[in-house]
Design a protein around this motif. Structure first.
Motif, PDB file in Angstrom:
ATOM      1  N   PRO A 111       0.830  -1.216   0.000  1.00 26.31           N
ATOM      2  CA  PRO A 111       0.000   0.000   0.000  1.00 26.31           C
ATOM      3  C   PRO A 111       0.857   1.257   0.000  1.00 26.31           C
ATOM      4  CG  PRO A 111       0.073  -0.965   2.188  1.00 26.31           C
ATOM      5  CD  PRO A 111       0.735  -1.953   1.271  1.00 26.31           C
ATOM      6  N   PRO A 112       0.390   2.325  -0.624  1.00 25.32           N
ATOM      7  CA  PRO A 112       1.176   3.567  -0.667  1.00 25.32           C
ATOM      8  C   PRO A 112       1.261   4.207   0.721  1.00 25.32           C
ATOM      9  CG  PRO A 112      -1.013   3.942  -1.533  1.00 25.32           C
ATOM     10  CD  PRO A 112      -0.901   2.466  -1.324  1.00 25.32           C
ATOM     11  N   LYS A 113       2.310   4.990   0.935  1.00 24.28           N
ATOM     12  CA  LYS A 113       2.489   5.660   2.222  1.00 24.28           C
ATOM     13  C   LYS A 113       2.153   7.142   2.125  1.00 24.28           C
ATOM     14  CE  LYS A 113       5.664   2.213   3.986  1.00 24.28           C
ATOM     15  NZ  LYS A 113       6.956   1.915   4.646  1.00 24.28           N
ATOM     16  N   SER A 114       1.299   7.456   1.161  1.00 27.66           N
ATOM     17  CA  SER A 114       0.777   8.810   1.013  1.00 27.66           C
ATOM     18  C   SER A 114      -0.691   8.705   0.646  1.00 27.66           C
ATOM     19  CB  SER A 114       1.528   9.565  -0.090  1.00 27.66           C
ATOM     20  OG  SER A 114       0.859  10.763  -0.425  1.00 27.66           O
ATOM     21  N   ASP A 115      -1.532   9.571   1.224  1.00 25.78           N
ATOM     22  CA  ASP A 115      -2.960   9.521   0.928  1.00 25.78           C
ATOM     23  C   ASP A 115      -3.361  10.506  -0.167  1.00 25.78           C
ATOM     24  OD1 ASP A 115      -2.694  11.904   2.229  1.00 25.78           O
ATOM     25  OD2 ASP A 115      -4.187  11.501   3.782  1.00 25.78           O
ATOM     26  N   SER A 116      -2.375  11.030  -0.877  1.00 26.82           N
ATOM     27  CA  SER A 116      -2.671  12.045  -1.884  1.00 26.82           C
ATOM     28  C   SER A 116      -3.557  11.515  -3.008  1.00 26.82           C
ATOM     29  CB  SER A 116      -1.365  12.596  -2.479  1.00 26.82           C
ATOM     30  OG  SER A 116      -0.617  11.554  -3.074  1.00 26.82           O
TER      31      SER A 116
ATOM     32  N   ASN B 150       1.592   3.426   7.150  1.00 26.76           N
ATOM     33  CA  ASN B 150       1.788   4.502   8.135  1.00 26.76           C
ATOM     34  C   ASN B 150       0.530   5.361   8.294  1.00 26.76           C
ATOM     35  OD1 ASN B 150       4.451   3.698   8.632  1.00 26.76           O
ATOM     36  ND2 ASN B 150       5.263   5.017   7.007  1.00 26.76           N
ATOM     37  N   GLY B 151      -0.627   4.708   8.181  1.00 22.92           N
ATOM     38  CA  GLY B 151      -1.896   5.391   8.387  1.00 22.92           C
ATOM     39  C   GLY B 151      -2.382   6.207   7.212  1.00 22.92           C
ATOM     40  N   ALA B 152      -1.773   6.017   6.036  1.00 23.04           N
ATOM     41  CA  ALA B 152      -2.104   6.879   4.892  1.00 23.04           C
ATOM     42  C   ALA B 152      -3.362   6.453   4.162  1.00 23.04           C
ATOM     43  CB  ALA B 152      -0.930   6.919   3.915  1.00 23.04           C
ATOM     44  N   VAL B 153      -3.665   5.166   4.146  1.00 20.03           N
ATOM     45  CA  VAL B 153      -4.761   4.684   3.312  1.00 20.03           C
ATOM     46  C   VAL B 153      -6.010   4.426   4.144  1.00 20.03           C
ATOM     47  CG1 VAL B 153      -3.078   3.612   1.772  1.00 20.03           C
ATOM     48  CG2 VAL B 153      -4.204   2.227   3.527  1.00 20.03           C
ATOM     49  N   LYS B 154      -7.119   4.226   3.441  1.00 15.31           N
ATOM     50  CA  LYS B 154      -8.370   3.864   4.082  1.00 15.31           C
ATOM     51  C   LYS B 154      -8.816   2.491   3.577  1.00 15.31           C
ATOM     52  CE  LYS B 154     -10.208   8.404   5.252  1.00 15.31           C
ATOM     53  NZ  LYS B 154     -11.388   9.314   5.214  1.00 15.31           N
ATOM     54  N   ALA B 155      -9.560   1.801   4.424  1.00 12.37           N
ATOM     55  CA  ALA B 155     -10.020   0.463   4.075  1.00 12.37           C
ATOM     56  C   ALA B 155     -11.501   0.318   4.362  1.00 12.37           C
ATOM     57  CB  ALA B 155      -9.227  -0.588   4.864  1.00 12.37           C
ATOM     58  N   VAL B 156     -12.148  -0.485   3.551  1.00  4.74           N
ATOM     59  CA  VAL B 156     -13.527  -0.888   3.777  1.00  4.74           C
ATOM     60  C   VAL B 156     -13.518  -2.396   3.983  1.00  4.74           C
ATOM     61  CG1 VAL B 156     -15.847  -1.067   2.828  1.00  4.74           C
ATOM     62  CG2 VAL B 156     -14.475   0.979   2.378  1.00  4.74           C
ATOM     63  N   VAL B 157     -14.059  -2.829   5.102  1.00  6.51           N
ATOM     64  CA  VAL B 157     -14.188  -4.255   5.385  1.00  6.51           C
ATOM     65  C   VAL B 157     -15.629  -4.655   5.103  1.00  6.51           C
ATOM     66  CG1 VAL B 157     -14.146  -6.036   7.169  1.00  6.51           C
ATOM     67  CG2 VAL B 157     -12.362  -4.278   7.118  1.00  6.51           C
TER      68      VAL B 157
END
Length: 262
Positions: free
Chosen positions: A68-73, A97-104
């Motif tokens: 996963p990317p380490k930037s939420d841009s 490092n907390g940059a992305v979002k997830a849907v479970v």
């Protein structure tokens, strides 16, 4: 020792396969739901029993491949299906490092309840969304996610080809599909040891730990009915994915399949 059962069922038989039993059309989902209602509070214990604790290592390896990317841009989003406890989603967020979002997305509300509680306690409630839904009919628009993961859940889906097509539908172009699942051991001697452990040890320990060994008997049997690595890779291709590949973990006790949507 119980004789080894290999994945000899055709994929079209999976909707009526509940362990080694054949059940009526449309009956499997309710039976599977009952299994996971029973084990939701002890889900990690279940996976520890099934894998000897190795599921934690395999899941970390899966998230490494996901990268996963380490930037939420870019607003990168993960869909984790049949992952009610949030295990893969949590690992992915930590890796980014907390940059992305997830849907479970999980069909079982008991599993989702465990996941919501864990996310809240971990301070991740704003990064993980929990949604009840069926892998065969995902409640999301086309091209909604950058990646789709499913860990130890696909073999419990009645119509696996339909779920694979749904996975491709909700992925953006260039999106990645990853499936971690118990698979077919391909190492001599290990296969016999694993079968003896699975059938003779796991259900009794499950009964001792949770008071009910039946869910563990089903889970052990369901592994033997799941298509072997090459056949499952073919099913992923048939769903429209490209660059499909897989890697075995621990001699094939588990396998990670991957594919891309172009």
């Amino acid at each position: 020792m119980q004789e080894k059962r290999t994945s000899d069922r055709a994929p079209e038989d999976m909707p009526t396969s509940f362990g080694f039993r054949t059940v009526g059309e449309g009956s499997k989902q309710a039976l599977v739901d009952d299994v996971f209602h029973k084990v939701a509070d002890r889900y990690d214990v279940m996976n520890d029993l099934m894998s000897g604790g190795l599921h934690r290592v395999w899941k970390d390896a899966m998230v490494s491949v996901l990268h996963p990317p380490k930037s939420d841009s870019a607003g990168w989003r993960l869909l984790d299906v049949a992952g009610g406890t949030g295990d893969i989603a949590t690992r992915t967020i930590h890796r980014s490092n907390g940059a992305v979002k997830a849907v479970v997305c999980d069909i079982n509300e008991s599993m989702l309840g465990v996941g919501r509680d864990r996310a809240q306690k971990a301070g991740l409630a704003d990064r993980i969304e929990f949604t009840q839904g069926n892998a065969e009919e995902l409640p999301f628009p086309d091209k909604s996610f950058d990646a789709y993961t499913i860990a130890f859940g696909i073999r419990n889906v009645p119509d696996i080809p339909k779920a694979l097509r749904e996975a491709r539908r909700v992925l953006k172009r260039g999106g990645k599909f990853l499936c971690l699942e118990f698979s077919e051991v391909d190492v001599p001697v290990l296969d016999k040891v694993y079968d003896a452990f699975s059938f003779n040890v796991i259900p009794p320990i499950g009964r001792m730990v949770t008071g009910d060994g039946e869910p563990y008997q089903y889970l052990v049997e369901s592994i033997r009915n799941f298509p072997h690595q090459e056949r499952f890779a073919e099913m992923i291709r048939e769903a429209g994915f490209e660059r499909v590949s897989y890697r075995n973990y621990s001699g094939g006790i588990a396998a990670l399949h991957s594919g891309w949507k172009y």
